[in-house]
Design an enzyme around this catalytic site. Sequence first.
Site, PDB file in Angstrom:
ATOM      1  N   LYS A  84       0.841  -1.309   0.187  1.00  0.00           N
ATOM      2  CA  LYS A  84      -0.177   0.121  -0.063  1.00  0.00           C
ATOM      3  C   LYS A  84       0.910   1.306   0.114  1.00  0.00           C
ATOM      4  O   LYS A  84       1.912   1.537   0.764  1.00  0.00           O
ATOM      5  CB  LYS A  84      -0.698  -0.046   1.149  1.00  0.00           C
TER       6      LYS A  84
HETATM    7  C1  E4P Z   1      -8.170   1.495   4.272  1.00  0.00           C
HETATM    8  O1  E4P Z   1      -7.359   0.889   3.425  1.00  0.00           O
HETATM    9  C2  E4P Z   1      -7.943   2.916   4.624  1.00  0.00           C
HETATM   10  O2  E4P Z   1      -6.748   3.192   5.318  1.00  0.00           O
HETATM   11  C3  E4P Z   1      -9.024   2.811   5.748  1.00  0.00           C
HETATM   12  O3  E4P Z   1     -10.268   2.501   5.295  1.00  0.00           O
HETATM   13  C4  E4P Z   1      -9.281   4.582   6.279  1.00  0.00           C
HETATM   14  O4  E4P Z   1     -10.105   4.208   7.024  1.00  0.00           O
HETATM   15  P1  E4P Z   1     -10.316   5.709   7.925  1.00  0.00           P
HETATM   16  O5  E4P Z   1     -10.645   7.036   7.158  1.00  0.00           O
HETATM   17  O6  E4P Z   1     -11.570   5.294   8.712  1.00  0.00           O
HETATM   18  O7  E4P Z   1      -9.229   5.782   8.952  1.00  0.00           O
END
Ligand code: E4P
Length: 221
Positions: A84
Amino acid sequence: MKLFLDTADIDEIRIVERWGVLDGVTTNPTLFAKTSGRTYDEVLKEICGITSGPVSAEVVAEDVDGMLKEGRHFAKIADNIVVKVPMSETGLEAISRFAAEGIATNCTLIFSANQGLLAAKAGASLLSPFVGRLDDINEEGMTVIRELSDIIRFHEIDSEVLSASIRHPRHVTDSALAGAHVATLPFKIVQQMVHHPLTDKGIAQFRSDWDAARKALAAKA
Ligand code: E4P
């Protein structure tokens, strides 16, 4: 539409895997920070042993060499690791280098269709617009999901739109209707999707009617 779990909590992942609806997992540094006493590598390895679907492991370096070093390390943990990488100038370069090496990437922190288009062109296999964080600042997060999904399909681009930062069950339905290929959900939202007051009421009613009928039969015997 595929459903990923947005967590680094092993127990939650095992439960949803047992339900037969788990297609993959996304983690990030914030989610990892909620686990305790283990390294990120250990947690990732265990998750990859539970699901054969993509497991996103996020880099924290902000320079290309640092991202490459962290990502190559993650990629060695298991075959289903997806690195990622945040949307940025260095992030795009890292995504492009990972693509050349055959390492799958998930471009994270996407807040516009144009950012998603760039990530797709650089070679990211997953594109993660953050719906909830856009809604939080009074923008329409679902618009990015719809626009980016249309662009990907219209131009037959080989990337998938992953609806992230999901805050409630309606976001899941709307992501599916907007054409997202994947949505990543906190455990609580998967649980909320399972339940409906009329389902719970119906189960209780069937049980009590069944018990009453058996009681009546037993009284006659
Ligand atoms: C997933 O890949 C993201 O990092 C995550 O959904 C972020 O979510 P948040 O905005 O609730 O922190």
